[in-house]
Design an enzyme around this catalytic site. Structure first.
Site, short mmCIF file in Angstrom:
data_model
loop_
_atom_site.label_atom_id
_atom_site.label_comp_id
_atom_site.label_asym_id
_atom_site.label_seq_id
_atom_site.Cartn_x
_atom_site.Cartn_y
_atom_site.Cartn_z
N SER A 138 0.85 -1.19 0.00
CA SER A 138 0.00 0.00 0.00
C SER A 138 0.89 1.24 0.00
O SER A 138 2.02 1.21 0.51
CB SER A 138 -0.89 0.02 1.25
OG SER A 138 -1.55 1.27 1.40
N TYR A 151 -1.52 -0.16 10.42
CA TYR A 151 -1.65 -0.62 9.04
C TYR A 151 -0.44 -0.18 8.21
O TYR A 151 0.14 -0.97 7.47
CB TYR A 151 -2.94 -0.09 8.44
CG TYR A 151 -3.16 -0.48 7.00
CD1 TYR A 151 -3.60 -1.75 6.67
CD2 TYR A 151 -2.94 0.44 5.97
CE1 TYR A 151 -3.81 -2.11 5.34
CE2 TYR A 151 -3.15 0.09 4.65
CZ TYR A 151 -3.58 -1.19 4.33
OH TYR A 151 -3.79 -1.54 3.02
#
Length: 259
Positions: A138, A151
């Site tokens: 990501s 995250y």
């Protein structure tokens, strides 16, 4: 790629399902892994000539079972897409919003699982002559942004894992990563409704240089490209896929208020 075999974790929905469909169009047979989306995974597998296999990628035994399912069904294993993942939403500025267990839970699913899957698949992938892995990381792991600090940390660790294993598994297996930004999947539509989802995509489109909201197919295409033996000179690479949003990071956004 015709006749090759792939394992796609989280393959029943979103990016994973788009990858399975694009691989099938290239003649690749897929193990469509799922944890809870059984109906969706079985539908995708039925549509593409693959098999749906339930497995918790945080459990090493399940990772080994996924690799074994591919070899037992088709006698080979060439490609792996580590797509399964999860998050916990927490404002970056709120340092009390996360506990140690939140980090550990996300690391198990987002980072440790990728290592376990690669380890499980590597022996068979070495034998095929075109072994390749793509990890779905990501932009959060590149820039320290995203749904939470935890995250972002797990995706940053996945990027480091990509580079480390690209080095040690060469020349038999290539390992690359993609780093998407916002991806308009059914996950958002279920939570926002059709109208809310459309408004979100419109807002995203107006905020990125390319003028559109990235969809699952926009991410799946580069993943298949990185798996393709035609990309044999590419390994240890991280490809950002966010319609150019990263070009503005640091100019107008703060870490907890990004796409």
């Amino acid at each position: 790629m015709d006749g090759a075999v792939a394992v796609v974790t989280g393959g029943g929905t979103g990016i994973g399902a788009a990858v399975v469909r694009k691989l099938a169009a290239r003649g690749v047979r897929c193990v469509v892994n799922y944890a809870s989306s059984r109906d969706e995974a079985e539908a995708v597998a039925g549509e593409t000539g693959g098999i749906a296999v339930r497995g918790d990628v945080a459990a090493d035994a399940d990772c080994r079972a996924l690799a074994r399912a591919a070899v037992e069904r088709w006698g080979r294993l060439d490609f792996l897409v580590n797509n399964a993942g999860r998050t916990k939403f927490a404002n970056h500025e709120d340092l009390e919003a996360l506990e140690a267990d939140d980090f550990l839970d996300l690391y198990r699913v987002n980072t440790v699982s990728a290592f376990q899957m690669i380890r499980a698949c590597a022996p068979a992938m070495r034998d095929g002559g075109m072994g390749a892995v793509v990890n779905v990381a990501s932009v959060a792991g590149v820039f320290g942004i995203g749904s939470s600090v935890a995250y972002a940390c797990t995706k940053g660790a996945m990027i480091t894992l990509t580079k480390s294993l690209a080095r040690v598994l060469a020349p038999a297996i290539r390992v690359n990563a993609v780093a998407p930004g916002y991806v308009g999947t059914g996950w958002f539509e279920k939570r926002l409704g059709e109208e809310g989802f459309a408004r979100l995509n419109e807002r995203i489109a107006g905020a990125v240089p390319m003028g559109f909201a990235t969809g699952s197919d926009d991410v799946a295409g580069p993943i298949v490209h990185l798996l393709d033996p035609a990309s044999r000179a590419i390994t240890g690479e991280v490809t950002l896929i966010d319609a150019g949003a990263h070009l503005d990071i640091g100019l107008s956004r703060r870490p907890g208020r990004d796409l």
